[in-house]
Design a protein around this motif. Structure first.
Motif, PDB file in Angstrom:
ATOM      1  N   ASN A 301     -67.227 -13.766 -12.619  1.00 28.02           N
ATOM      2  CA  ASN A 301     -66.353 -13.989 -13.422  1.00 28.02           C
ATOM      3  C   ASN A 301     -66.162 -13.055 -14.094  1.00 28.02           C
ATOM      4  O   ASN A 301     -65.906 -12.726 -15.167  1.00 28.02           O
ATOM      5  CB  ASN A 301     -66.219 -15.459 -13.606  1.00 28.02           C
ATOM      6  N   GLY A 302     -67.167 -11.868 -14.137  1.00 29.48           N
ATOM      7  CA  GLY A 302     -66.265 -10.945 -14.540  1.00 29.48           C
ATOM      8  C   GLY A 302     -67.688 -10.605 -15.739  1.00 29.48           C
ATOM      9  O   GLY A 302     -67.671  -9.322 -16.228  1.00 29.48           O
ATOM     10  N   GLN A 303     -68.733 -11.514 -15.577  1.00 24.68           N
ATOM     11  CA  GLN A 303     -70.410 -10.632 -16.257  1.00 24.68           C
ATOM     12  C   GLN A 303     -70.714  -9.788 -16.319  1.00 24.68           C
ATOM     13  O   GLN A 303     -71.076  -8.901 -16.614  1.00 24.68           O
ATOM     14  CB  GLN A 303     -71.532 -12.270 -15.573  1.00 24.68           C
ATOM     15  N   ARG A 304     -71.068  -8.984 -14.332  1.00 25.96           N
ATOM     16  CA  ARG A 304     -71.769  -8.157 -13.868  1.00 25.96           C
ATOM     17  C   ARG A 304     -70.573  -6.477 -14.391  1.00 25.96           C
ATOM     18  O   ARG A 304     -71.160  -6.171 -15.774  1.00 25.96           O
ATOM     19  CB  ARG A 304     -71.561  -7.511 -12.429  1.00 25.96           C
ATOM     20  N   GLU A 305     -69.723  -6.721 -14.331  1.00 24.53           N
ATOM     21  CA  GLU A 305     -68.558  -6.059 -15.091  1.00 24.53           C
ATOM     22  C   GLU A 305     -68.699  -5.656 -17.008  1.00 24.53           C
ATOM     23  O   GLU A 305     -69.248  -4.520 -17.488  1.00 24.53           O
ATOM     24  CB  GLU A 305     -67.141  -6.132 -14.919  1.00 24.53           C
ATOM     25  N   LEU A 306     -69.221  -6.465 -17.445  1.00 18.20           N
ATOM     26  CA  LEU A 306     -69.335  -6.830 -18.755  1.00 18.20           C
ATOM     27  C   LEU A 306     -70.367  -6.343 -18.995  1.00 18.20           C
ATOM     28  O   LEU A 306     -70.396  -5.244 -20.080  1.00 18.20           O
ATOM     29  CB  LEU A 306     -69.286  -8.602 -19.086  1.00 18.20           C
ATOM     30  N   VAL A 480     -70.178 -19.187 -22.153  1.00 16.06           N
ATOM     31  CA  VAL A 480     -69.316 -19.425 -21.018  1.00 16.06           C
ATOM     32  C   VAL A 480     -68.422 -18.896 -20.221  1.00 16.06           C
ATOM     33  O   VAL A 480     -67.614 -17.937 -20.956  1.00 16.06           O
ATOM     34  CB  VAL A 480     -69.092 -21.057 -20.701  1.00 16.06           C
ATOM     35  N   MET A 481     -68.782 -17.759 -19.571  1.00 12.95           N
ATOM     36  CA  MET A 481     -67.591 -16.754 -18.720  1.00 12.95           C
ATOM     37  C   MET A 481     -66.685 -17.091 -17.308  1.00 12.95           C
ATOM     38  O   MET A 481     -67.473 -17.933 -16.451  1.00 12.95           O
ATOM     39  CB  MET A 481     -68.006 -15.334 -18.504  1.00 12.95           C
ATOM     40  N   TYR A 482     -65.487 -17.040 -17.345  1.00 12.06           N
ATOM     41  CA  TYR A 482     -64.963 -18.205 -16.519  1.00 12.06           C
ATOM     42  C   TYR A 482     -63.931 -16.733 -16.150  1.00 12.06           C
ATOM     43  O   TYR A 482     -62.405 -16.559 -17.645  1.00 12.06           O
ATOM     44  CB  TYR A 482     -64.378 -19.422 -16.876  1.00 12.06           C
ATOM     45  N   GLU A 483     -63.052 -16.534 -15.350  1.00  8.23           N
ATOM     46  CA  GLU A 483     -62.011 -15.624 -14.978  1.00  8.23           C
ATOM     47  C   GLU A 483     -62.081 -14.724 -15.449  1.00  8.23           C
ATOM     48  O   GLU A 483     -60.854 -14.224 -16.602  1.00  8.23           O
ATOM     49  CB  GLU A 483     -61.249 -16.944 -15.027  1.00  8.23           C
ATOM     50  N   GLY A 484     -63.255 -14.080 -16.450  1.00 13.43           N
ATOM     51  CA  GLY A 484     -62.981 -12.790 -17.469  1.00 13.43           C
ATOM     52  C   GLY A 484     -63.453 -12.946 -18.769  1.00 13.43           C
ATOM     53  O   GLY A 484     -63.076 -12.328 -20.050  1.00 13.43           O
ATOM     54  N   ARG A 485     -63.105 -14.435 -19.520  1.00 14.72           N
ATOM     55  CA  ARG A 485     -63.334 -14.572 -20.597  1.00 14.72           C
ATOM     56  C   ARG A 485     -64.411 -15.767 -21.224  1.00 14.72           C
ATOM     57  O   ARG A 485     -65.132 -16.121 -20.575  1.00 14.72           O
ATOM     58  CB  ARG A 485     -61.615 -15.811 -20.645  1.00 14.72           C
ATOM     59  N   ILE A 486     -64.039 -15.490 -22.015  1.00 17.52           N
ATOM     60  CA  ILE A 486     -65.345 -16.540 -23.024  1.00 17.52           C
ATOM     61  C   ILE A 486     -64.962 -17.656 -23.258  1.00 17.52           C
ATOM     62  O   ILE A 486     -63.891 -17.548 -24.404  1.00 17.52           O
ATOM     63  CB  ILE A 486     -66.373 -16.148 -24.666  1.00 17.52           C
ATOM     64  N   MET A 487     -65.876 -19.264 -22.349  1.00 12.88           N
ATOM     65  CA  MET A 487     -64.131 -20.380 -22.523  1.00 12.88           C
ATOM     66  C   MET A 487     -64.857 -21.178 -23.730  1.00 12.88           C
ATOM     67  O   MET A 487     -64.336 -22.015 -23.833  1.00 12.88           O
ATOM     68  CB  MET A 487     -65.023 -21.475 -21.648  1.00 12.88           C
ATOM     69  N   GLY A 488     -66.739 -20.560 -23.923  1.00 14.65           N
ATOM     70  CA  GLY A 488     -66.616 -21.347 -25.614  1.00 14.65           C
ATOM     71  C   GLY A 488     -68.313 -21.205 -26.083  1.00 14.65           C
ATOM     72  O   GLY A 488     -69.547 -20.365 -24.756  1.00 14.65           O
ATOM     73  N   GLY A 501     -70.707 -27.254 -17.516  1.00 14.57           N
ATOM     74  CA  GLY A 501     -70.633 -26.803 -16.071  1.00 14.57           C
ATOM     75  C   GLY A 501     -68.889 -27.525 -15.933  1.00 14.57           C
ATOM     76  O   GLY A 501     -68.365 -26.213 -15.229  1.00 14.57           O
ATOM     77  N   PHE A 502     -67.959 -27.971 -16.391  1.00 14.84           N
ATOM     78  CA  PHE A 502     -67.018 -27.866 -16.932  1.00 14.84           C
ATOM     79  C   PHE A 502     -66.458 -26.683 -17.070  1.00 14.84           C
ATOM     80  O   PHE A 502     -65.374 -26.102 -16.628  1.00 14.84           O
ATOM     81  CB  PHE A 502     -66.417 -29.259 -17.896  1.00 14.84           C
ATOM     82  N   LEU A 503     -66.436 -26.104 -18.427  1.00 14.54           N
ATOM     83  CA  LEU A 503     -66.803 -24.653 -18.583  1.00 14.54           C
ATOM     84  C   LEU A 503     -66.369 -23.540 -17.331  1.00 14.54           C
ATOM     85  O   LEU A 503     -65.925 -22.624 -17.131  1.00 14.54           O
ATOM     86  CB  LEU A 503     -66.709 -24.288 -19.730  1.00 14.54           C
ATOM     87  N   MET A 504     -67.709 -23.433 -16.663  1.00  9.38           N
ATOM     88  CA  MET A 504     -68.021 -22.433 -15.109  1.00  9.38           C
ATOM     89  C   MET A 504     -66.844 -22.922 -14.680  1.00  9.38           C
ATOM     90  O   MET A 504     -66.252 -21.818 -13.424  1.00  9.38           O
ATOM     91  CB  MET A 504     -69.015 -22.577 -15.552  1.00  9.38           C
ATOM     92  N   ALA A 505     -66.129 -24.814 -14.091  1.00  2.00           N
ATOM     93  CA  ALA A 505     -65.501 -24.265 -13.370  1.00  2.00           C
ATOM     94  C   ALA A 505     -63.763 -24.199 -14.243  1.00  2.00           C
ATOM     95  O   ALA A 505     -62.744 -24.488 -13.272  1.00  2.00           O
ATOM     96  CB  ALA A 505     -65.246 -25.580 -12.989  1.00  2.00           C
TER      97      ALA A 505
END
Lengths: 520, 310
Positions: A301-306, A480-488, A501-505
Motif C-alpha cells: 500500500n505504498g509503505q516500501r516506496e515511502l 494507517v496506510m492504505y492505497e498510498g494515503r495515511i487513513m488516520g 483493521g477497518f482502516l487497513m482494509a
C-alpha cells in the motif's frame, strides 16, 4: 452454450486438508477450500496468510505435502500448470505471464495446438479472440503488441488466455492490486459476465470492500490456518476483520510520551512505484525525537516506496522532506546518512547486506571511509575488527566468527548485524521496515527491545510493520496506510485493533468504504 | 593495378564471397536458434573445428563426402547435447560452458589430427554443381549458380529458418522461451526441452559449417582451421538482430571483406598481408560497436530458468 471455445466442464473443485510447508513455515495447515461453477468464492487474508500458496497448488505450480484435490469428486494430481490447464483450471497471476515482444494473438496461441499442424494459425486465433472479446466484454485487439498495452489491457489478455485454454474455474490472484479504479470497475463487469456464463472464480484479495461487492462466498485464512467460510447473504464485516487480523492482544503499559522536537517533516509526498504509477499519494507526517511512529497497513500500500523515498533510494515526484528543517527531498543517500538518518530495509538480503561478504565486511559497508577506520586509501583492520567484535557482542549476534559469510547466519542474526551497523552511527532518525518479518521469536524480541531503547535515547523511529501486535507494543503513535494515503493517525492508547483493521482494509469504523483504490 | 576493377576480378571476388559466406551462414543461423531460446553458445568455433576434423577424416578414409557431412552433423549434435546438459539441465553459466566447449573442440581436433593424420593431406570434397540454364545468365549466372551444394544449402537455410521462426508453432515457442520462460512454462511449454532442441539445431548446423570448411572450401584440415570464424558467427547473430535475414546480410559483408583481401593479395596489391588478413576482424569489432540493437535481444538471453521464481 454457443461459446467461441470449448470449455472443460467442472462444476465442483474441492481441496481437502491441504498441507504445505516451506523451510521453517507451515504455509497451509490443513486447509479446506471448494469452488463451484457460477460463483465467486473469495479468499481473504493478510499477506503471508497462505492464499497464494493454496492457489498455486490448485494450479499445479506447487505440490501439496498433504491433502487431496477433487474435481467433481474424482481425485486429481497436478504435476505442472499444464495438468491443471487441461483439467479446466486457469489462473491470472499477479505478475502477468505474457511475452511483451509478441502480439496478443501470438501470446494466446503460445503452447496451443494449431489447426494447421506445425504451422501457426494466427488468423484463426485472432477470430476466436474477437469472439471471446465480444462475448464477455473483454476489449482486446489481437494484433496489438503486448508491450504497448496498459496493465488493465494486459490483464484482459490474461483472462482471454485462460478462457481460450478452456478454463472453467479461474483463479485471480489479487487482480485489482495493479489496476486504476476505472479498470477495477471494468474488471468487475467482466467477472460478473464470467459468473453468469457459469464459470467459477476464486478471487484472492485483502480488500474487504471488493470482496463484499463481488463474492458469493468468502473464506478467510490467517497464518496458514482456515478461519471459516461465510455466505455473502450474511456477511458481517466486523467478523471478517476479526477473522483476518484478530489476535490476542497483549496488555499495554502506557509509557509517558510527551512528544519531543520535530525531527523529520514530510509534506504532501508523492512517489511512483516500479510500474510508474503513483503509489504514495500525498503523505504528510511529522516524526518526533524520542518516539516510535508506527505505520500499519497491508504490504503493497505504498509503505516500501515511502521508506525508500525517505532514505533517498527513490526520488519523489513531488512534496518535501525536511530533516531538522533542512530540505533533504533530493539529497543523496550518502548525505542523508551523514546527516543522521539510518534505515533497516524491508528486503534485508537484497538491500541490507551483501550475502557473500563476511560479517565484519557487512558491518563496514558504509563506515569504511570513517577516519577512525581508515587512513587515506588504507583500511585500519585492527580497529575495524575491534569495532565489529564489540558490536557483535553488544547485539548478541550468533556467528562462528567475524569472517563468516553473512549468508550463513540465520535471518534474525543477519537482521541484528544490520541493526548493529545502522545503530552504531547513533542516528537521529531511524526508518525500520518490517524489522522482525521472518525473524525467529527470540531475535524479534531483542530487535524490539533495541528499537525501544533507541526511542528512549531520543532517536525518532519510523516503524513500518504489518504486525499489529508489534505496532501496539512499540509505537507511541500509529498511522494507517492504505492505497498510498495515511487513513488516520492515533495515539496508541486511543485506538484498537478493530479500528486499525477497518482502516487497513480501506473502510471507516462503521464499515463504509472511505476511498476508492488507487490515487486520483 | 587496373586489373582489380575488371569484370573478371569482380566475378572472382563475388564467387569467393559466396563460398566463404557458407560457414558463417550455417553457424550464425544455427546460433540464432540457440540464442532466440535464451542460450548463448560460445562453443560454436569448437564445434566447427571438431566437425571439420571428423568430416575431413571420414572423407580421407572412405572418400564418401556425404558420409563425411553426416558425421559432422552427428559430432555437432553430440557437442550440442553436451552444451545443453551443462547449461540447461545443470544451469552452469553459459559463457563459461561455451568457452569450455570451444577449448574442448580446439584441443581435441588438434590432438586427433596429430595422432590420426599427422601431416597435411587433402581430400576431394564437394564439387561445384552447375545449374543448367540459370548458370547461363550473363555475369551473375556463373557466380550464383555454379557453386557447391553446401553453398546452395546455406542460402536456402535462410528463408527456411525465417519460415520456421515466424510461421510455425515451434518458432513461437522458441522465441517465447527466450523472451519470458516463466510465461512459456505457465502454458505448459517445456522450457528445457525447447532449449535443448534449439541448442542442438544450432550445434548441428555448426557441424555443417565445420564440414563446409574442411570438405568443401579448403578440402584439408589443419590446426585451428576455423581461425575464429565461429566467434565471428556468434557476433553476426547480434549484428543481424536475431533474424536469419539480418544474419545473412552480416555474413555477406564479412565474407566480402575476406574475399576482397584474398583477391587483393592474389593480385599482388602492395599492402602488408598481415594487415589485410585483419580486415574482417577489425570490421567485426567496428560493426558490432555501432550496430547492435539491444531492443531485439531475447530478454532471457544468458539467463538460467528456475521454475516458480516469479
Amino acid at each position: 452454450m454457443n461459446s467461441a471455445v470449448e470449455r472443460v466442464h467442472i462444476s465442483h473443485v474441492e481441496m481437502k486438508e491441504i498441507v504445505k510447508t516451506f523451510p521453517g513455515v507451515m504455509a497451509c495447515n490443513h486447509i479446506d477450500f471448494d469452488i463451484r461453477s457460477g460463483e465467486v468464492h473469495s479468499l481473504l487474508g493478510e499477506n503471508g496468510a497462505g492464499k497464494s500458496t493454496l492457489m498455486k497448488m490448485l494450479y499445479g505450480m506447487l505440490r501439496p505435502d498433504g491433502g487431496e484435490i477433487l474435481l467433481d469428486g474424482r481425485r486429481a494430481v497436478f504435476h505442472s500448470p499444464a495438468d491443471a490447464i487441461s483439467a479446466g483450471i486457469g489462473m491470472i497471476h499477479q505478475h502477468f505471464m505474457l511475452v511483451p515482444t509478441m502480439t496478443v494473438a501470438q501470446n494466446v496461441a503460445l503452447g496451443q495446438p494449431s489447426s494447421r499442424g506445425f504451422m501457426l494459425d494466427l488468423d484463426v486465433v485472432s477470430d476466436k479472440i474477437r469472439k471471446l472479446s465480444a462475448e464477455y466484454g473483454l476489449r482486446v485487439n489481437p494484433d496489438d503488441l503486448v508491450s504497448y498495452l496498459s496493465v488493465g489491457e494486459q490483464q484482459r489478455v490474461e483472462i482471454i488466455k485462460a478462457l481460450y485454454l478452456g478454463a472453467s474455474i479461474i483463479i485471480l490472484d489479487e487482480p485489482t492490486a495493479v489496476l486504476t479504479p476505472q479498470e477495477v470497475d471494468d474488471l468487475f463487469v467482466v467477472l460478473r459476465n464470467l459468473v453468469a456464463e457459469g464459470h467459477g472464480l476464486v478471487f484472492i484479495s485483502h480488500k474487504l470492500h471488493e470482496v463484499t461487492t463481488l463474492s458469493t462466498r468468502v473464506s478467510v485464512l490467517r497464518d496458514g490456518h482456515f478461519m471459516g467460510t461465510r455466505d455473502a447473504s450474511c456477511l458481517d464485516r466486523d467478523e471478517l476483520v476479526r477473522m483476518m487480523v484478530g489476535r490476542e492482544l497483549k496488555e499495554i503499559t502506557p509509557r509517558g510520551y510527551s512528544g519531543g522536537a520535530e525531527r523529520l517533516k514530510v509534506r504532501d509526498l508523492h512517489v511512483q512505484g516500479d510500474r510508474g504509477t503513483e503509489v504514495v499519494c500525498g503523505v504528510t507526517i511529522d516524526l518526533h525525537a524520542g518516539e516510535i511512529l508506527g505505520i500499519a497497513g497491508v504490504a503493497g500500500n505504498g509503505q516500501r516506496e515511502l521508506a525508500e523515498a525517505l532514505i533517498g533510494v527513490r526520488v519523489p515526484t513531488s512534496g518535501t522532506i525536511l530533516l531538522e528543517d533542512a530540505d533533504i527531498t533530493t539529497a543523496k543517500l550518502n548525505n542523508r546518512i551523514n546527516a543522521g538518518m539510518a534505515m533497516i530495509p524491508e528486503e534485508r538480503m537484497q538491500d541490507g547486506a551483501i550475502k557473500d561478504f563476511s560479517v565484519q565486511e557487512n558491518v563496514f559497508l558504509h563506515d569504511h571511509s570513517d577516519p577512525e577506520f581508515s587512513a587515506g586509501i588504507f583500511l585500519r583492520f585492527k580497529k575495524m575488527e575491534a569495532h565489529a567484535r564489540r558490536l557483535i557482542q553488544d547485539f548478541k549476534v550468533k556467528t562462528p566468527n567475524l569472517d563468516t559469510p553473512i549468508r550463513n547466519l540465520s535471518g534474525g542474526n543477519i537482521q541484528k548485524v544490520i541493526m548493529a551497523r545502522e545503530l552504531s552511527r547513533k542516528p537521529s532518525v531511524l526508518i525500520a521496515s518490517q524489522p522482525t518479518r521472518g525473524v525467529d521469536i527470540g531475535a524479534s524480541e531483542y530487535i524490539r527491545e533495541r528499537l525501544l531503547l533507541q526511542r528512549d535515547n531520543g532517536t525518532a523511529v519510523l516503524l513500518i510493520s504489518e504486525d499489529l501486535d508489534e505496532l501496539f507494543s512499540l509505537s507511541d503513535r500509529i498511522a494507517v496506510m492504505y492505497e498510498g494515503r495515511i487513513m488516520g493517525l492515533f495515539n496508541r492508547e486511543d485506538t484498537d485493533v478493530q479500528t486499525l483493521g477497518f482502516l487497513m482494509a480501506g473502510l471507516d469504523p462503521k464499515g463504509e468504504s472511505l476511498v476508492g483504490p488507487g490515487c486520483e | 593495378m587496373r586489373d582489380i576493377f575488371s569484370f573478371n576480378v569482380l566475378a572472382g571476388v563475388l564467387q569467393t564471397m559466396l563460398s566463404l559466406a557458407t560457414p558463417f551462414l550455417f553457424a550464425a543461423v544455427g546460433e540464432t536458434f540457440s540464442q532466440l531460446s535464451g542460450v548463448v553458445n560460445l562453443g560454436v568455433d569448437g564445434i566447427m573445428l571438431l566437425s571439420a576434423f571428423f568430416a575431413f577424416y571420414t572423407v580421407l578414409l572412405t572418400g564418401n563426402i556425404w558420409l563425411g557431412l553426416l558425421v559432422a552433423i552427428i559430432v555437432g549434435l553430440l557437442m550440442g547435447l553436451l552444451m545443453s546438459v551443462v547449461s540447461v539441465t545443470f544451469k552452469a553459466q553459459q559463457g563459461i560452458s561455451g568457452i569450455g566447449l570451444q577449448i574442448l573442440g580446439l584441443g581435441l581436433s588438434s590432438l586427433l589430427f596429430k595422432v590420426l593424420v599427422g601431416t597435411v593431406r587433402t581430400v576431394s570434397g564437394f564439387r561445384r554443381m552447375r545449374i543448367p540454364l540459370l548458370a547461363d545468365i550473363p555475369f551473375l549466372g556463373p557466380i550464383l549458380f555454379n557453386n557447391t551444394v553446401l553453398v546452395y544449402a546455406a542460402f536456402l537455410l535462410v528463408p527456411v529458418s525465417w519460415f520456421i521462426l515466424e510461421r510455425t508453432t515451434l518458432g513461437l515457442k522458441i522465441k517465447a522461451v527466450g523472451q519470458n520462460p516463466s510465461a512459456a512454462d505457465s502454458v505448459g511449454i517445456s522450457v528445457n526441452g525447447i532449449r535443448y532442441l534449439s541448442v542442438c539445431i544450432g550445434s548441428a548446423l555448426a557441424g555443417v559449417a565445420g564440414a563446409s570448411i574442411s570438405i568443401s572450401i579448403s578440402n584439408l584440415f589443419q590446426d585451428n582451421i576455423t581461425a575464429g570464424q565461429g566467434f565471428i558467427a556468434v557476433a553476426l547473430v547480434y549484428f543481424g538482430g536475431w533474424s536469419p535475414i539480418g544474419v545473412m546480410g552480416g555474413a555477406l559483408l564479412f565474407s566480402f571483406a575476406t574475399s576482397a583481401q584474398i583477391w587483393l593479395q592474389v593480385l599482388g596489391v602492395d599492402i602488408p598481408a598481415s594487415l589485410a588478413v585483419m580486415i574482417p576482424y577489425i570490421l567485426t569489432i567496428v560493426v558490432l560497436t555501432v550496430s547492435v540493437n539491444r531492443g531485439k535481444q531475447p530478454a532471457a538471453l544468458n539467463k538460467q530458468f528456475f521454475r516458480g521464481e516469479n
